[in-house]
Design a protein around this motif. Structure first.
Motif, short mmCIF file in Angstrom:
data_model
loop_
_atom_site.label_atom_id
_atom_site.label_comp_id
_atom_site.label_asym_id
_atom_site.label_seq_id
_atom_site.Cartn_x
_atom_site.Cartn_y
_atom_site.Cartn_z
N PHE A 137 34.93 33.85 42.82
CA PHE A 137 33.93 32.78 42.69
C PHE A 137 32.55 33.40 42.48
O PHE A 137 31.77 32.95 41.61
N LEU A 138 32.24 34.45 43.24
CA LEU A 138 30.93 35.10 43.12
C LEU A 138 30.79 35.83 41.79
O LEU A 138 29.67 35.93 41.26
N LYS B 254 20.47 36.26 44.88
CA LYS B 254 21.19 35.32 45.73
C LYS B 254 22.69 35.60 45.70
O LYS B 254 23.37 35.54 46.74
N VAL B 255 23.22 35.90 44.53
CA VAL B 255 24.65 36.18 44.41
C VAL B 255 25.01 37.45 45.17
O VAL B 255 26.00 37.51 45.90
N LEU C 199 27.42 39.11 52.40
CA LEU C 199 27.95 38.39 53.56
C LEU C 199 29.47 38.37 53.57
O LEU C 199 30.10 38.49 54.63
N VAL C 200 30.07 38.22 52.38
CA VAL C 200 31.53 38.26 52.29
C VAL C 200 32.06 39.62 52.73
O VAL C 200 33.03 39.72 53.49
N LEU D 218 37.16 27.47 40.78
CA LEU D 218 37.20 28.69 41.59
C LEU D 218 36.90 28.37 43.06
O LEU D 218 37.49 28.98 43.96
N LEU D 219 35.98 27.44 43.30
CA LEU D 219 35.71 27.01 44.67
C LEU D 219 36.94 26.33 45.26
O LEU D 219 37.30 26.56 46.42
N LEU D 220 37.57 25.49 44.46
CA LEU D 220 38.79 24.81 44.90
C LEU D 220 39.86 25.83 45.29
O LEU D 220 40.48 25.73 46.36
#
Length: 438
Positions: free
Chosen positions: A66-67, A86-87, A93-94, A364-366
């Motif tokens: 997703f990123l 931001k990305v 964080l991931v 991708l979020l899904l």
């Protein structure tokens, strides 16, 4: 973690992390990265010096995919390098979450117990602070700004000052504190259940629940109220049948991600914001959702670019001010909460994903959410209850508030995932010990 020989210090550090994440949400990304550094240090100091220090399961891979698309979408974003930053911050964080979760999985029962105790203490103290501030119109922070005016800075626009007295402070920060408290509530409650017994367990649970109820009954942050109510319902459902709860969440996730655009458009088109049962916060967001849903059609497949919502909002605002100046307007154009408009962010992460990353980002979020739910489904039924409840908390919270690129809420979610993993590992260790006892 295990390489550090002072469990009490670890408990203090992670308790402080939970506490600070509640009272100082904007500092969570930094403090959580410190926790990641501790995880790396713990792994490196182990005698067997494991080569792997990052948890790279299917959920992590899905999140990074997703990123990767979000990074590609920066090439047509109007936010430029800010979008790239931001990305990369979200990717960090991931990675930190993966590091800390893997480090926790290599810790023994004693270390896990100390971390869980730190979580409980940190959440209770943080909840006590938020309760005092909520019930007293933020008396502590107002006193600080009143006695130390030099600290006001950019916060001055959020203050009501009369004759040197700070009599009012907008609920912006207290709302963030409440959101992070809700994110950590269920892991803390679960830790209490498995760490303690008898009267102490009852007292601690009563304190946690009492603080949460007192805050949520008084707070203006309806998103936190909704998230707490829905996650509580999911706790009851998953305790009865984890399989049914998981399928319910899967269905809700699919609807939230794939149908958010027509739902938001329909709400605004039918003037749902005029419903008297809604609070002012909800009424103000429906026009934003409706306008944003319409603008999704500007680039339905690839979106307008990562982080472009804020840039587009600022451009529209600046153009309006220039037009007012050219027209020699004596008064600025009237801004009503019921007028369709673009917000600085969409107050709905599902909708913002469609707007900025298009159908590709939404798919991708899904997939990311469904992969995570699939991983949860592989656990023993009794170990699915907490992660399903936390998933419901996060899923409902991001449906009505904040931005996908606000680091403090992303770090709060990551921290909630970490503590959820720790509590589950502690639960597993306890059950394993009980099973092995003849």
């Amino acid at each position: 973690m295990q390489g550090l020989d002072r469990p009490g210090l670890i408990a203090f550090l992670y308790g402080a992390l939970a506490f600070v994440s509640i009272i100082f949400p904007r500092g969570v990304p930094v403090f959580f990265c410190v926790a990641g550094a501790l995880g790396i240090a713990g792994n490196l100091l182990r005698r067997d010096a494991p080569r792997t220090w990052l948890h790279t399961g299917p959920a992590t891979i899905a999140a990074l995919a997703f990123l990767a698309w979000a990074l590609l979408a920066t090439t047509w974003s109007s936010s430029g390098l800010e979008a790239v930053a931001k990305v990369f911050a979200m990717a960090m964080l991931v990675v930190v979450t993966g590091v800390t979760v893997l480090s926790a999985s290599r810790s023994d029962r004693v270390m896990l117990t100390w971390v869980c105790q730190g979580l409980v203490i940190g959440v209770i103290l943080g909840g006590l602070y938020v309760a005092i501030e909520t019930l007293s119109n933020q008396i502590l922070v107002r006193s600080i700004y009143e006695n130390f005016p030099s600290l006001q800075g950019e916060m001055r626009k959020h203050l009501g000052i009369k004759e040197g007295k700070v009599w009012y402070l907008t609920p912006t920060n207290i709302n963030r504190q409440t959101a992070n408290l809700v994110l950590l509530f269920w892991p803390a409650a679960w830790a209490v259940w498995y760490l303690f017994s008898g009267q102490l367990r009852k007292v601690l649970l009563a304190v946690l629940i009492g603080l949460a109820v007192a805050i949520l009954l008084k707070t203006e942050h309806q998103s936190s109220q909704l998230a707490f109510a829905l996650s509580g319902s999911m706790l009851a459902l998953s305790s009865w049948s984890p399989a049914v709860a998981r399928r319910t969440i899967q269905a809700a996730w699919c609807v939230a991600v794939m149908l958010v655009v027509p739902i938001c458009y329909a709400l605004a088109a039918n003037n749902f914001q005029q419903n008297s049962a809604l609070g002012m916060s909800a009424k103000s967001r429906i026009p934003i959702w409706g306008y944003t849903a319409e603008r999704v059609l500007d680039a339905p497949f690839i979106g307008i670019g990562t982080g472009s919502t804020t840039a587009l909002h600022d451009k529209i605002r600046d153009d309006r001010r220039i037009q007012e100046k050219e027209n020699h307007s004596q008064q600025p154009s009237e801004r009503k909460w019921s007028v369709p408009r673009l917000g600085r962010h969409s107050h709905n992460i599902y909708l913002q994903t469609w707007f900025e990353l298009g159908a590709v980002g939404a798919v991708l979020l899904l997939i990311s959410g469904l992969v995570l739910l699939s991983e949860i489904g592989k656990l023993r039924p009794d170990r699915q209850v907490l992660p399903l409840t936390v998933f419901a908390t996060v899923g409902s919270l991001i449906a009505t508030s904040y931005s996908i690129w606000q680091l403090w809420i992303l770090a709060g979610i990551a921290l909630s995932a970490f503590f959820t993993s720790v509590v589950m590992l502690r639960q597993e260790a306890q059950q394993t010990t009980q099973t092995s006892v003849p």
